[in-house]
Design a protein around this motif. Sequence first.
Motif, mmCIF file in Angstrom:
data_model
loop_
_atom_site.group_PDB
_atom_site.id
_atom_site.type_symbol
_atom_site.label_atom_id
_atom_site.label_comp_id
_atom_site.label_asym_id
_atom_site.label_seq_id
_atom_site.Cartn_x
_atom_site.Cartn_y
_atom_site.Cartn_z
ATOM 1 N N THR A 12 -13.090 -4.262 -26.096
ATOM 2 C CA THR A 12 -12.653 -5.658 -26.207
ATOM 3 C C THR A 12 -13.745 -6.553 -25.615
ATOM 4 O O THR A 12 -14.462 -6.158 -24.697
ATOM 5 N N PHE A 13 -13.885 -7.716 -26.195
ATOM 6 C CA PHE A 13 -14.809 -8.726 -25.676
ATOM 7 C C PHE A 13 -13.974 -9.928 -25.251
ATOM 8 O O PHE A 13 -12.932 -10.200 -25.834
ATOM 9 N N ASP A 14 -14.495 -10.669 -24.271
ATOM 10 C CA ASP A 14 -13.868 -11.944 -23.921
ATOM 11 C C ASP A 14 -14.183 -12.932 -25.022
ATOM 12 O O ASP A 14 -15.345 -13.197 -25.303
ATOM 13 N N GLY A 15 -13.136 -13.447 -25.634
ATOM 14 C CA GLY A 15 -13.337 -14.372 -26.744
ATOM 15 C C GLY A 15 -13.869 -15.723 -26.317
ATOM 16 O O GLY A 15 -14.476 -16.429 -27.105
ATOM 17 N N VAL A 17 -16.328 -16.754 -24.736
ATOM 18 C CA VAL A 17 -17.760 -17.044 -24.865
ATOM 19 C C VAL A 17 -18.002 -17.732 -26.203
ATOM 20 O O VAL A 17 -18.756 -18.702 -26.303
ATOM 21 N N ARG A 18 -17.313 -17.215 -27.212
ATOM 22 C CA ARG A 18 -17.541 -17.757 -28.555
ATOM 23 C C ARG A 18 -16.563 -18.875 -28.895
ATOM 24 O O ARG A 18 -16.924 -19.854 -29.483
ATOM 25 N N ARG A 19 -15.325 -18.658 -28.496
ATOM 26 C CA ARG A 19 -14.318 -19.696 -28.774
ATOM 27 C C ARG A 19 -13.994 -20.338 -27.438
ATOM 28 O O ARG A 19 -13.095 -19.910 -26.728
ATOM 29 N N GLN A 25 -8.936 -12.377 -26.188
ATOM 30 C CA GLN A 25 -9.768 -11.197 -26.284
ATOM 31 C C GLN A 25 -9.995 -10.829 -27.741
ATOM 32 O O GLN A 25 -9.096 -10.939 -28.563
ATOM 33 N N VAL A 26 -11.220 -10.399 -28.026
ATOM 34 C CA VAL A 26 -11.534 -9.865 -29.340
ATOM 35 C C VAL A 26 -11.498 -8.347 -29.219
ATOM 36 O O VAL A 26 -12.207 -7.776 -28.396
ATOM 37 N N ARG A 27 -10.660 -7.717 -30.011
ATOM 38 C CA ARG A 27 -10.583 -6.255 -29.982
ATOM 39 C C ARG A 27 -11.491 -5.706 -31.081
ATOM 40 O O ARG A 27 -11.060 -5.512 -32.210
ATOM 41 N N ALA A 28 -12.761 -5.498 -30.739
ATOM 42 C CA ALA A 28 -13.748 -5.104 -31.754
ATOM 43 C C ALA A 28 -13.526 -3.669 -32.213
ATOM 44 O O ALA A 28 -13.725 -3.343 -33.380
ATOM 45 N N LEU A 29 -13.134 -2.787 -31.278
ATOM 46 C CA LEU A 29 -12.791 -1.406 -31.631
ATOM 47 C C LEU A 29 -11.387 -1.144 -31.119
ATOM 48 O O LEU A 29 -11.094 -1.368 -29.951
ATOM 49 N N GLY A 46 -17.735 -1.002 -43.919
ATOM 50 C CA GLY A 46 -16.637 -1.945 -43.705
ATOM 51 C C GLY A 46 -17.145 -3.363 -43.798
ATOM 52 O O GLY A 46 -18.352 -3.605 -43.728
ATOM 53 N N PRO A 47 -16.235 -4.326 -43.937
ATOM 54 C CA PRO A 47 -16.646 -5.715 -44.085
ATOM 55 C C PRO A 47 -17.252 -6.256 -42.796
ATOM 56 O O PRO A 47 -17.088 -5.672 -41.725
ATOM 57 N N SER A 48 -17.943 -7.361 -42.904
ATOM 58 C CA SER A 48 -18.548 -8.018 -41.757
ATOM 59 C C SER A 48 -17.478 -8.300 -40.696
ATOM 60 O O SER A 48 -16.378 -8.736 -41.020
ATOM 61 N N GLY A 49 -17.794 -7.984 -39.438
ATOM 62 C CA GLY A 49 -16.867 -8.259 -38.348
ATOM 63 C C GLY A 49 -15.882 -7.149 -38.053
ATOM 64 O O GLY A 49 -15.054 -7.278 -37.154
ATOM 65 N N CYS A 50 -15.968 -6.011 -38.770
ATOM 66 C CA CYS A 50 -14.966 -4.952 -38.577
ATOM 67 C C CYS A 50 -15.288 -4.063 -37.377
ATOM 68 O O CYS A 50 -14.476 -3.207 -37.009
ATOM 69 N N GLY A 51 -16.459 -4.233 -36.764
ATOM 70 C CA GLY A 51 -16.770 -3.472 -35.548
ATOM 71 C C GLY A 51 -17.870 -2.435 -35.693
ATOM 72 O O GLY A 51 -18.106 -1.641 -34.784
ATOM 73 N N LYS A 52 -18.601 -2.448 -36.804
ATOM 74 C CA LYS A 52 -19.624 -1.420 -37.068
ATOM 75 C C LYS A 52 -20.740 -1.445 -36.020
ATOM 76 O O LYS A 52 -21.090 -0.413 -35.444
ATOM 77 N N THR A 53 -21.297 -2.637 -35.787
ATOM 78 C CA THR A 53 -22.396 -2.745 -34.822
ATOM 79 C C THR A 53 -21.908 -2.384 -33.422
ATOM 80 O O THR A 53 -22.588 -1.673 -32.675
ATOM 81 N N THR A 54 -20.721 -2.847 -33.077
ATOM 82 C CA THR A 54 -20.165 -2.530 -31.760
ATOM 83 C C THR A 54 -20.025 -1.020 -31.585
ATOM 84 O O THR A 54 -20.349 -0.477 -30.515
ATOM 85 N N LEU A 55 -19.588 -0.331 -32.614
ATOM 86 C CA LEU A 55 -19.433 1.119 -32.527
ATOM 87 C C LEU A 55 -20.797 1.788 -32.303
ATOM 88 O O LEU A 55 -20.941 2.656 -31.429
HETATM 89 N N1 LIG Z 1 -20.829 -9.819 -27.437
HETATM 90 C C1 LIG Z 1 -19.721 -10.190 -28.072
HETATM 91 N N2 LIG Z 1 -18.873 -11.092 -27.521
HETATM 92 C C2 LIG Z 1 -17.739 -11.459 -28.155
HETATM 93 N N3 LIG Z 1 -17.333 -10.977 -29.342
HETATM 94 C C3 LIG Z 1 -18.123 -10.080 -29.953
HETATM 95 C C4 LIG Z 1 -19.363 -9.633 -29.356
HETATM 96 N N4 LIG Z 1 -19.929 -8.730 -30.183
HETATM 97 C C5 LIG Z 1 -19.098 -8.608 -31.258
HETATM 98 N N5 LIG Z 1 -18.021 -9.409 -31.121
HETATM 99 C C6 LIG Z 1 -16.886 -9.529 -32.058
HETATM 100 O O1 LIG Z 1 -16.410 -8.225 -32.329
HETATM 101 C C7 LIG Z 1 -16.066 -8.079 -33.698
HETATM 102 C C8 LIG Z 1 -16.886 -6.954 -34.320
HETATM 103 O O2 LIG Z 1 -18.238 -7.357 -34.373
HETATM 104 P P1 LIG Z 1 -19.391 -6.409 -34.944
HETATM 105 O O3 LIG Z 1 -19.287 -5.087 -34.279
HETATM 106 O O4 LIG Z 1 -20.672 -7.140 -34.806
HETATM 107 O O5 LIG Z 1 -18.969 -6.264 -36.477
HETATM 108 P P2 LIG Z 1 -19.826 -5.788 -37.755
HETATM 109 O O6 LIG Z 1 -21.090 -5.155 -37.258
HETATM 110 O O7 LIG Z 1 -18.914 -4.835 -38.464
HETATM 111 O O8 LIG Z 1 -20.074 -7.007 -38.569
HETATM 112 C C9 LIG Z 1 -16.292 -9.439 -34.332
HETATM 113 O O9 LIG Z 1 -15.073 -10.127 -34.311
HETATM 114 C C10 LIG Z 1 -17.296 -10.087 -33.411
HETATM 115 O O10 LIG Z 1 -17.201 -11.479 -33.442
#
Ligand SMILES: Nc1ncnc2c1ncn2[C@@H]1O[C@H](COP(=O)(O)OP(=O)(O)O)[C@@H](O)[C@H]1O
Length: 353
Positions: A12-15, A17-19, A25-29, A46-55
Motif C-alpha cells: 500500500t502507498f499513502d495516497g 502524496v498524489r492526492r 491508501q492506494v493498494r497497489a498489490l 495488465g492495464p496501466s496502474g494495475c501494479g506491474k511496476t510495483t510488483l
Molecule cells: N510511490 C507511489 N506512491 C503512491 N502511489 C503509487 C506509487 N507508486 C505506484 N503507486 C500507485 O500504485 C498503483 C500501481 O502502480 P504501478 O505499479 O506503477 O502500475 P503499473 O506499472 O501496472 O502501471 C497505481 O494506482 C499508482 O498510482
Amino acid sequence: MSAVEVRGLVKTFDGHVRRRGSGDQVRALDGVDLAAAAGEYLVLLGPSGCGKTTLLRTIAGLEQPTGGEVLIGDQVVNGLPPRVRQVAMVFQSYALYPHKTVLDNIVFPLKAEKTPKAEREKKARWSAGLLGIEPLLGRKPRQLSGGERQRVALARALVRDPAVFLLDEPLSNLDAKMRASARDELRRFQERIGTTTIYVTHDQAEAMGLGDRIAVLERGRVRQVGTPVEVYDDPADTFVATFIGSPPMNLVRNGGALVGFRPEHLLPAEIVSGERVTMPLRVDRMEYLSGDRHVYGTVTGIGAETRVIARLPATVTVPLEPGETHGFSVAEDRLRFFDAEAGTRTDPVRIGP
Ligand SMILES: Nc1ncnc2c1ncn2[C@@H]1O[C@H](COP(=O)(O)OP(=O)(O)O)[C@@H](O)[C@H]1O
Ligand SMILES: [Mg+2]
C-alpha cells in the motif's frame, strides 16, 4: 538462474502524496501469489496502474512490501538490499547516464561493486557482444536509436550475471515495427542465456508472443496464470476474456449468464457444421484487416441487442451486405460461460491446472 516466488504480497502507498490532503491508501498489490520457475519467461500483463511496476520493484528490493514474502531461489529475501538479490531490472525509461559513453554505462554497476578494471572491461565486452552493440561502445546515449538504447540497458543489466531479469515495459518507447523485431531479439537472447525473466507489459500481443506463461493482473490482483493458449482459449473471467485478444472475446447476455466466444469462431451459419448455436446478426459495417473480413454486427434475436464482431478468413466468401441480417453460428465447444454479476467462469475451465 533462480526461481522467483511471491506469497500473499501486499503493497500500500499513502495516497496523500498524489492526492493532496485525502490521506487515503492506494493498494497497489492486493495479495499476489505468483511463481516463476528457474529459467522461465513469465510475462506480467495488465492495464496501466494495475501494479506491474510495483510488483517488479518489490521483487528487486526497491520497495518494501506491506505484507507477504518474496523468495528468490527458495530464500526469503524480504529486508535484503537490492544489490545482494542477484536481480537485474531494466526500467521503462532505460535510465542510461546521458553524459557517459555506452561502455561507461555498461560497466557502471561493476564499478559500484568495485570490480577490478580489467575484469570490468572484459565483462562489458562480453555482454556488448551478446547484444551486438560492440561498435557502439564509444558513443553517448543520444547518438543511439531507441532499439540500441534498449540493448545498452540490457547489456548493463547482464554484466552483473544476474540470477533473475526483471524487464519493465522495455519496448514501449519503440515504434510498432521496431517493437516486433526487438521482441523477437529479446526472446532469442533469453533462450541463449537461459536466465529466469519476468517481463512486464500492458500489450497483450507482446505478452502472447513472448511468454512461456502469462500472469494477468488487474487492480493489484492476479486474475489468471497460464500459457498463452490457456489464457486465450480458456479465460478464467470476463476481464481476461476481453483484455486478451484483438478484437476481444464477444460476450452476449443470455438470462443470468454471459456467453463468450472469440470473433474467429463466429461464422456464417452455412459453413458451421456439428453441434452449434445460431443467432441472427445484423451486419453494421465491415473492415478488411490483413486479409480477414471483420464484421461488426448486432445480435438481434435474444433479449437486449448486443454488438459483436466476427472475423472471417479470406477463404470464407459468403456474401454479406451492411444492413442485412444473416444467421451466424458458433460451434458449441467454442462457447465459454460466465456469471453475469461476478464475471467468473461457470463452466469448467478446460485446459491446464
Ligand atoms: N510511490 C507511489 N506512491 C503512491 N502511489 C503509487 C506509487 N507508486 C505506484 N503507486 C500507485 O500504485 C498503483 C500501481 O502502480 P504501478 O505499479 O506503477 O502500475 P503499473 O506499472 O501496472 O502501471 C497505481 O494506482 C499508482 O498510482
Ligand atoms: Mg508500470
